[in-house]
Design a protein around this motif. Structure first.
Motif, PDB file in Angstrom:
ATOM      1  N   TYR A 133       0.627  -1.205  -0.019  1.00 57.30           N
ATOM      2  CA  TYR A 133       0.004  -0.076   0.010  1.00 57.30           C
ATOM      3  C   TYR A 133       0.881   1.159  -0.087  1.00 57.30           C
ATOM      4  CZ  TYR A 133      -3.838   3.100   0.852  1.00 57.30           C
ATOM      5  OH  TYR A 133      -4.863   3.953   1.090  1.00 57.30           O
ATOM      6  N   SER A 185       2.431   2.554  -3.531  1.00 58.32           N
ATOM      7  CA  SER A 185       1.708   3.565  -4.292  1.00 58.32           C
ATOM      8  C   SER A 185       1.768   4.828  -3.572  1.00 58.32           C
ATOM      9  CB  SER A 185       0.037   3.101  -4.159  1.00 58.32           C
ATOM     10  OG  SER A 185      -0.015   1.769  -4.588  1.00 58.32           O
ATOM     11  N   ARG A 242       3.372   8.010  -5.916  1.00 60.09           N
ATOM     12  CA  ARG A 242       2.747   9.295  -6.029  1.00 60.09           C
ATOM     13  C   ARG A 242       3.471  10.409  -5.793  1.00 60.09           C
ATOM     14  NH1 ARG A 242      -3.056  10.003  -3.861  1.00 60.09           N
ATOM     15  NH2 ARG A 242      -3.324   8.866  -5.819  1.00 60.09           N
ATOM     16  N   LEU A 245       4.047  -2.796  -8.731  1.00 60.81           N
ATOM     17  CA  LEU A 245       2.739  -2.663  -8.921  1.00 60.81           C
ATOM     18  C   LEU A 245       1.582  -2.946  -9.938  1.00 60.81           C
ATOM     19  CD1 LEU A 245       2.807   0.884  -7.064  1.00 60.81           C
ATOM     20  CD2 LEU A 245       2.136  -1.228  -6.064  1.00 60.81           C
ATOM     21  N   PHE A 293      -9.068   8.657 -10.863  1.00 62.67           N
ATOM     22  CA  PHE A 293      -8.853   7.165 -11.286  1.00 62.67           C
ATOM     23  C   PHE A 293      -7.997   7.462 -12.582  1.00 62.67           C
ATOM     24  CE2 PHE A 293     -12.632   5.274  -9.075  1.00 62.67           C
ATOM     25  CZ  PHE A 293     -12.001   5.054  -7.955  1.00 62.67           C
ATOM     26  N   GLU A 318      -4.354   8.297 -12.454  1.00 61.61           N
ATOM     27  CA  GLU A 318      -3.418   7.283 -11.990  1.00 61.61           C
ATOM     28  C   GLU A 318      -3.582   6.060 -13.108  1.00 61.61           C
ATOM     29  OE1 GLU A 318      -1.454   7.612  -9.200  1.00 61.61           O
ATOM     30  OE2 GLU A 318      -2.376   9.772  -8.909  1.00 61.61           O
ATOM     31  N   PHE A 359      -5.904   4.475 -14.612  1.00 63.73           N
ATOM     32  CA  PHE A 359      -7.135   3.651 -14.591  1.00 63.73           C
ATOM     33  C   PHE A 359      -8.066   4.203 -15.501  1.00 63.73           C
ATOM     34  CE2 PHE A 359      -4.899   2.190 -10.885  1.00 63.73           C
ATOM     35  CZ  PHE A 359      -4.551   0.885 -11.049  1.00 63.73           C
ATOM     36  N   MET A 362     -10.169  -6.836 -12.237  1.00 62.07           N
ATOM     37  CA  MET A 362     -10.370  -5.846 -11.322  1.00 62.07           C
ATOM     38  C   MET A 362     -11.921  -5.125 -11.409  1.00 62.07           C
ATOM     39  SD  MET A 362      -6.911  -3.748 -11.166  1.00 62.07           S
ATOM     40  CE  MET A 362      -7.409  -2.802  -9.896  1.00 62.07           C
ATOM     41  N   LEU A 380     -12.401  -3.507  -5.169  1.00 64.36           N
ATOM     42  CA  LEU A 380     -12.335  -2.421  -4.461  1.00 64.36           C
ATOM     43  C   LEU A 380     -13.850  -2.289  -3.924  1.00 64.36           C
ATOM     44  CD1 LEU A 380     -11.425   0.168  -3.113  1.00 64.36           C
ATOM     45  CD2 LEU A 380     -11.426   1.254  -5.388  1.00 64.36           C
ATOM     46  N   ASN A 394     -10.289  -4.954  -1.222  1.00 63.18           N
ATOM     47  CA  ASN A 394     -10.006  -3.757  -0.340  1.00 63.18           C
ATOM     48  C   ASN A 394     -11.204  -2.870   0.154  1.00 63.18           C
ATOM     49  OD1 ASN A 394      -7.085  -3.783  -0.377  1.00 63.18           O
ATOM     50  ND2 ASN A 394      -6.692  -1.786  -1.585  1.00 63.18           N
ATOM     51  N   ASP A 438      -8.167   7.478   0.033  1.00 60.57           N
ATOM     52  CA  ASP A 438      -7.267   7.725  -1.339  1.00 60.57           C
ATOM     53  C   ASP A 438      -8.007   6.556  -2.530  1.00 60.57           C
ATOM     54  OD1 ASP A 438      -5.854   8.403  -3.578  1.00 60.57           O
ATOM     55  OD2 ASP A 438      -4.305   9.289  -2.218  1.00 60.57           O
ATOM     56  N   LEU A 439      -9.032   7.120  -3.220  1.00 61.95           N
ATOM     57  CA  LEU A 439      -9.694   6.086  -4.075  1.00 61.95           C
ATOM     58  C   LEU A 439      -8.534   5.619  -5.109  1.00 61.95           C
ATOM     59  CD1 LEU A 439     -13.038   8.076  -4.114  1.00 61.95           C
ATOM     60  CD2 LEU A 439     -12.104   6.155  -2.799  1.00 61.95           C
ATOM     61  N   ALA A 440      -8.089   6.357  -5.975  1.00 67.06           N
ATOM     62  CA  ALA A 440      -7.098   5.967  -6.659  1.00 67.06           C
ATOM     63  C   ALA A 440      -6.002   5.051  -6.158  1.00 67.06           C
ATOM     64  CB  ALA A 440      -6.606   7.078  -7.533  1.00 67.06           C
ATOM     65  N   LEU A 441      -5.596   5.490  -4.887  1.00 67.59           N
ATOM     66  CA  LEU A 441      -4.507   4.670  -4.290  1.00 67.59           C
ATOM     67  C   LEU A 441      -5.056   3.167  -4.244  1.00 67.59           C
ATOM     68  CD1 LEU A 441      -1.485   5.904  -3.661  1.00 67.59           C
ATOM     69  CD2 LEU A 441      -2.442   5.719  -1.164  1.00 67.59           C
ATOM     70  N   GLU A 442      -6.067   3.154  -3.497  1.00 68.63           N
ATOM     71  CA  GLU A 442      -6.876   1.798  -3.180  1.00 68.63           C
ATOM     72  C   GLU A 442      -6.885   1.049  -4.692  1.00 68.63           C
ATOM     73  OE1 GLU A 442      -7.648   0.659  -0.506  1.00 68.63           O
ATOM     74  OE2 GLU A 442      -7.684   2.428   0.867  1.00 68.63           O
ATOM     75  N   LEU A 443      -7.091   1.518  -5.728  1.00 71.81           N
ATOM     76  CA  LEU A 443      -7.267   0.889  -6.999  1.00 71.81           C
ATOM     77  C   LEU A 443      -6.000   0.513  -7.511  1.00 71.81           C
ATOM     78  CD1 LEU A 443      -9.749  -0.065  -8.800  1.00 71.81           C
ATOM     79  CD2 LEU A 443      -9.535   2.128 -10.308  1.00 71.81           C
ATOM     80  N   GLU A 444      -4.919   1.523  -7.370  1.00 73.66           N
ATOM     81  CA  GLU A 444      -3.744   1.142  -7.821  1.00 73.66           C
ATOM     82  C   GLU A 444      -3.030  -0.020  -6.990  1.00 73.66           C
ATOM     83  OE1 GLU A 444      -1.098   4.368  -8.362  1.00 73.66           O
ATOM     84  OE2 GLU A 444       0.690   3.123  -7.565  1.00 73.66           O
ATOM     85  N   ASN A 445      -3.366  -0.121  -5.787  1.00 72.54           N
ATOM     86  CA  ASN A 445      -2.856  -1.035  -4.923  1.00 72.54           C
ATOM     87  C   ASN A 445      -3.311  -2.474  -5.223  1.00 72.54           C
ATOM     88  OD1 ASN A 445      -3.956  -2.300  -1.585  1.00 72.54           O
ATOM     89  ND2 ASN A 445      -1.829  -2.361  -2.177  1.00 72.54           N
ATOM     90  N   LEU A 446      -4.755  -2.392  -5.535  1.00 67.04           N
ATOM     91  CA  LEU A 446      -5.226  -3.717  -5.853  1.00 67.04           C
ATOM     92  C   LEU A 446      -4.552  -4.386  -7.275  1.00 67.04           C
ATOM     93  CD1 LEU A 446      -9.045  -3.687  -5.702  1.00 67.04           C
ATOM     94  CD2 LEU A 446      -7.495  -5.120  -4.472  1.00 67.04           C
ATOM     95  N   SER A 447      -4.226  -3.495  -8.077  1.00 66.62           N
ATOM     96  CA  SER A 447      -3.562  -4.111  -9.417  1.00 66.62           C
ATOM     97  C   SER A 447      -2.242  -4.924  -9.299  1.00 66.62           C
ATOM     98  CB  SER A 447      -3.342  -2.700 -10.295  1.00 66.62           C
ATOM     99  OG  SER A 447      -2.205  -2.220  -9.806  1.00 66.62           O
TER     100      SER A 447
END
Lengths: 207, 207
Positions: free
Chosen positions: A12, A15, A19, A78, A104, A107, A109, A149, A175, A191, B194-203
């Motif tokens: 985590y 990420s 950034r 990542l 999103f 970053e 996505f 995802m 998510l 998550n 941090d929504l984008a971070l959560e998604l990035e983390n999942l990838s």
């Protein structure tokens, strides 16, 4: 070291480091000390160094990290170098906002498609670039597009059946914005972001 | 034991236990074993029992917890018995969605007012029950209404100055949706989502 042995918290934080590195790149900064990078990320420098050791040896004593090189490594780790199609299920107020949320895209996505039990064309969905399909087309879409995802924003009581379908069709990471604890097989990662819970939790810290 | 000595994770889990207890109350269940409650909350029962020991002695061996009594205690601990005015700052797509998000109300929170740098009456704000004021009225509002909790949904580069104003006016707890690390005095608590971070983390977890 296998993925399962690396603490999820470390992943985590990668990420967050990434950034910060992006900001440094934008500002054309070439090297950064572990102290400066850690401070920007809001962690201790010992933590930063420990997190990075899971993935190799970085930085030069006295010189710090090369920003571009470290950023490239974190991209590799990542998996953000590869395009990942993402779907969103549940286009209520929160789901619609997530579809519009520019963070999103920033970053890297893009949500390929959204699904809803009742995909009516109401005002809320005006101007959305993402197509919204009936939820009964979700499984087929996941299979045909190799979606791994998903973002879940359905009401709590609708969440588990949708998740079961997702997982059976091939989704590996979710998510979850639905206020419920999801049951998933061990190899699937969830998550959860529970907005009301975050707020309730904060009220404890008010004197 | 002072608040500062209790792990934040334990406090966080209390909110999850509370949500499970509410469901049991709705279903008129009077007692629950620590195993059953822990399983519903997605934690181990040893964790549940440890979390509760910070706040007293609960449950009867062989009988489990009295659902209503434990729920009342958690309400007291979490401070959710007292009304807490909450403000939201930044009414972009995400902020507007949060204002409409019914989940906050369900858990007993109501957003008293929202603030935005540019509080124009656009379509996005149609039908909102919460008033949206110019952000330069925020400090006065916080002081006069004794606001202690705030939700922050402004762009990352606008976040820190807004937070400085909030904290100076009396805010003690912030739910932060801005993708940036906030600097706050020690006595102020920030929960960041941090929504984008959560998604990035999942990838990372997709094979």
């Amino acid at each position: 070291m296998s993925k399962a042995e690396i603490p999820r918290k470390s992943i985590y934080r990668l990420s967050i480091y990434q950034r910060c590195l992006h900001k440094l790149l934008e500002n054309e900064v070439e090297t950064v000390s572990s102290e400066a990078l850690a401070s920007a990320a809001g962690v201790k420098s010992t933590q930063l160094r420990k997190d990075l050791t899971y993935f190799g040896q970085f930085g030069t004593r006295g010189l710090g990290y090369n920003v571009k090189a470290l950023s490239n490594v974190l991209n590799e780790v990542l998996g953000t170098t590869a395009y990942q199609p993402v779907i969103l299920v549940g286009v209520g107020n929160l789901g619609a906002a997530l579809l519009r949320y520019s963070g999103f895209n920033k970053e890297g996505f893009e949500i390929s498609a959204a699904f809803d039990a009742n995909p009516v064309r109401d005002r809320r969905l005006n101007g959305l670039k993402t197509p919204v399909y009936p939820v009964d087309r979700m499984c087929e879409f996941i299979r045909s597009k190799h979606v791994r995802m998903a973002i879940l924003a359905v009401p709590g009581n609708a969440a588990q059946p949708v998740v079961n379908d997702m997982v059976e069709s091939g989704v590996q990471a979710i998510l979850n914005f639905s206020p419920t604890v999801l049951q998933v097989p061990e190899e699937v990662t969830v998550n959860s972001v529970d907005l009301a819970l975050e707020l309730e939790n904060l009220s404890y810290f008010v004197r």
